[in-house]
Design an enzyme around this catalytic site. Sequence first.
Site, PDB file in Angstrom:
ATOM      1  N   ASP A 181       0.855  -1.177   0.000  1.00 21.57           N
ATOM      2  CA  ASP A 181       0.000   0.000   0.000  1.00 21.57           C
ATOM      3  C   ASP A 181       0.904   1.244   0.000  1.00 21.57           C
ATOM      4  O   ASP A 181       2.060   1.172   0.397  1.00 21.57           O
ATOM      5  CB  ASP A 181      -0.870  -0.053   1.263  1.00 21.57           C
ATOM      6  CG  ASP A 181      -1.635   1.223   1.476  1.00 21.57           C
ATOM      7  OD1 ASP A 181      -2.341   1.657   0.545  1.00 21.57           O
ATOM      8  OD2 ASP A 181      -1.512   1.800   2.573  1.00 21.57           O
ATOM      9  N   ARG A 182       0.380   2.366  -0.450  1.00 22.16           N
ATOM     10  CA  ARG A 182       1.200   3.584  -0.487  1.00 22.16           C
ATOM     11  C   ARG A 182       0.956   4.476   0.734  1.00 22.16           C
ATOM     12  O   ARG A 182       1.805   4.571   1.612  1.00 22.16           O
ATOM     13  CB  ARG A 182       0.898   4.378  -1.780  1.00 22.16           C
ATOM     14  CG  ARG A 182       1.939   5.440  -2.084  1.00 22.16           C
ATOM     15  CD  ARG A 182       1.518   6.352  -3.233  1.00 22.16           C
ATOM     16  NE  ARG A 182       0.636   7.418  -2.763  1.00 22.16           N
ATOM     17  CZ  ARG A 182       0.134   8.366  -3.557  1.00 22.16           C
ATOM     18  NH1 ARG A 182       0.379   8.366  -4.856  1.00 22.16           N
ATOM     19  NH2 ARG A 182      -0.634   9.307  -3.042  1.00 22.16           N
ATOM     20  N   ASP A 183      -0.236   5.097   0.790  1.00 20.78           N
ATOM     21  CA  ASP A 183      -0.489   6.118   1.821  1.00 20.78           C
ATOM     22  C   ASP A 183      -0.702   5.469   3.184  1.00 20.78           C
ATOM     23  O   ASP A 183      -1.569   4.605   3.350  1.00 20.78           O
ATOM     24  CB  ASP A 183      -1.703   6.966   1.425  1.00 20.78           C
ATOM     25  CG  ASP A 183      -1.506   7.650   0.064  1.00 20.78           C
ATOM     26  OD1 ASP A 183      -0.344   7.883  -0.330  1.00 20.78           O
ATOM     27  OD2 ASP A 183      -2.510   7.937  -0.609  1.00 20.78           O
ATOM     28  N   ASN A 196      -5.197   2.761  -3.788  1.00 21.24           N
ATOM     29  CA  ASN A 196      -6.470   3.393  -4.146  1.00 21.24           C
ATOM     30  C   ASN A 196      -6.248   4.895  -4.212  1.00 21.24           C
ATOM     31  O   ASN A 196      -5.822   5.496  -3.219  1.00 21.24           O
ATOM     32  CB  ASN A 196      -7.532   3.120  -3.063  1.00 21.24           C
ATOM     33  CG  ASN A 196      -8.071   1.703  -3.101  1.00 21.24           C
ATOM     34  OD1 ASN A 196      -7.820   0.951  -4.053  1.00 21.24           O
ATOM     35  ND2 ASN A 196      -8.810   1.327  -2.072  1.00 21.24           N
ATOM     36  N   CYS A 216     -15.743  -0.401  -9.574  1.00 21.56           N
ATOM     37  CA  CYS A 216     -14.740  -1.100 -10.383  1.00 21.56           C
ATOM     38  C   CYS A 216     -14.253  -2.341  -9.654  1.00 21.56           C
ATOM     39  O   CYS A 216     -14.570  -2.552  -8.501  1.00 21.56           O
ATOM     40  CB  CYS A 216     -13.572  -0.155 -10.652  1.00 21.56           C
ATOM     41  SG  CYS A 216     -12.708   0.272  -9.138  1.00 21.56           S
ATOM     42  N   LYS A 259      -4.737  -0.716   6.309  1.00 20.61           N
ATOM     43  CA  LYS A 259      -6.196  -0.800   6.449  1.00 20.61           C
ATOM     44  C   LYS A 259      -6.674  -2.240   6.289  1.00 20.61           C
ATOM     45  O   LYS A 259      -6.016  -3.063   5.646  1.00 20.61           O
ATOM     46  CB  LYS A 259      -6.872   0.086   5.404  1.00 20.61           C
ATOM     47  CG  LYS A 259      -6.627   1.563   5.672  1.00 20.61           C
ATOM     48  CD  LYS A 259      -7.547   2.457   4.881  1.00 20.61           C
ATOM     49  CE  LYS A 259      -7.333   3.909   5.308  1.00 20.61           C
ATOM     50  NZ  LYS A 259      -7.924   4.854   4.370  1.00 20.61           N
TER      51      LYS A 259
HETATM   52 MG   LIG Z   1      -3.113   3.132   3.210  1.00 21.50          MG
HETATM   53 ZN   LIG Z   2     -10.731   1.054  -9.914  1.00 22.49          ZN
END
Ligand SMILES: [Mg+2]
Ligand SMILES: [Zn+2]
Length: 196
Positions: free
Chosen positions: A15-17, A58, A111, A141
């Site tokens: 994951d990034r953030d 995301n 999506c 998360k």
């Molecule tokens: Mg995150």
């Molecule tokens: Zn999507």
Amino acid sequence: MTPAADAPRAAVFLDRDGTLVEDVGYLDTLARLAVFPWTVDAIRALNQAALPVVVITNQSGIARGYFTEAFVEETHRTLDATLAAGRARIAAYYYCPHHPAGVVAAYRQQCGCRKPGRALVDRAAQALNLDATQSFVVGDKWADVELARAVGARAILVRTGSGAVEERRPRPGLAADAVVDNLAAAASWILMHLNP
Ligand SMILES: [Mg+2]
Ligand SMILES: [Zn+2]
């Protein structure tokens, strides 16, 4: 080439953030990009174990009109430069720009690629010849843990970002394989749990 050389490989889906960089809400300017102090070393350690590191993120801020795909890509180039200075490397970035309540029509949709949907992992696995079932997902998360479960990977929840709050709000029927303080600890856990 031997068959083994062609066999799909284990990878780490990050994951990034809140995991690689501080979660500042919607990251909409490079001035707010804050890489955690352990991120470069953790990714380099995974690189040294020959594990491709793939970011799965995301970015509904695109659908919400807060920033553009071009900005997200610029952010990833900036991250790459920071990592390269420490001899660390992300193999690829995959982001979901969608949201069902978005204001930008082109991105307003339900999506399959918004986590916990698995489409981005499938895309990465196809492009990079990865075996998700031998792989690891690291995130802050429960959606990241759910993604891991969906693709048959091991799940590591980090306490950075939303992780500490998520840990106090367990989801029935959903458990991480490990809950650790940060990405550095996640990388150590992964290196200890690699299949031989
Ligand atoms: Mg995150
Ligand atoms: Zn999507």
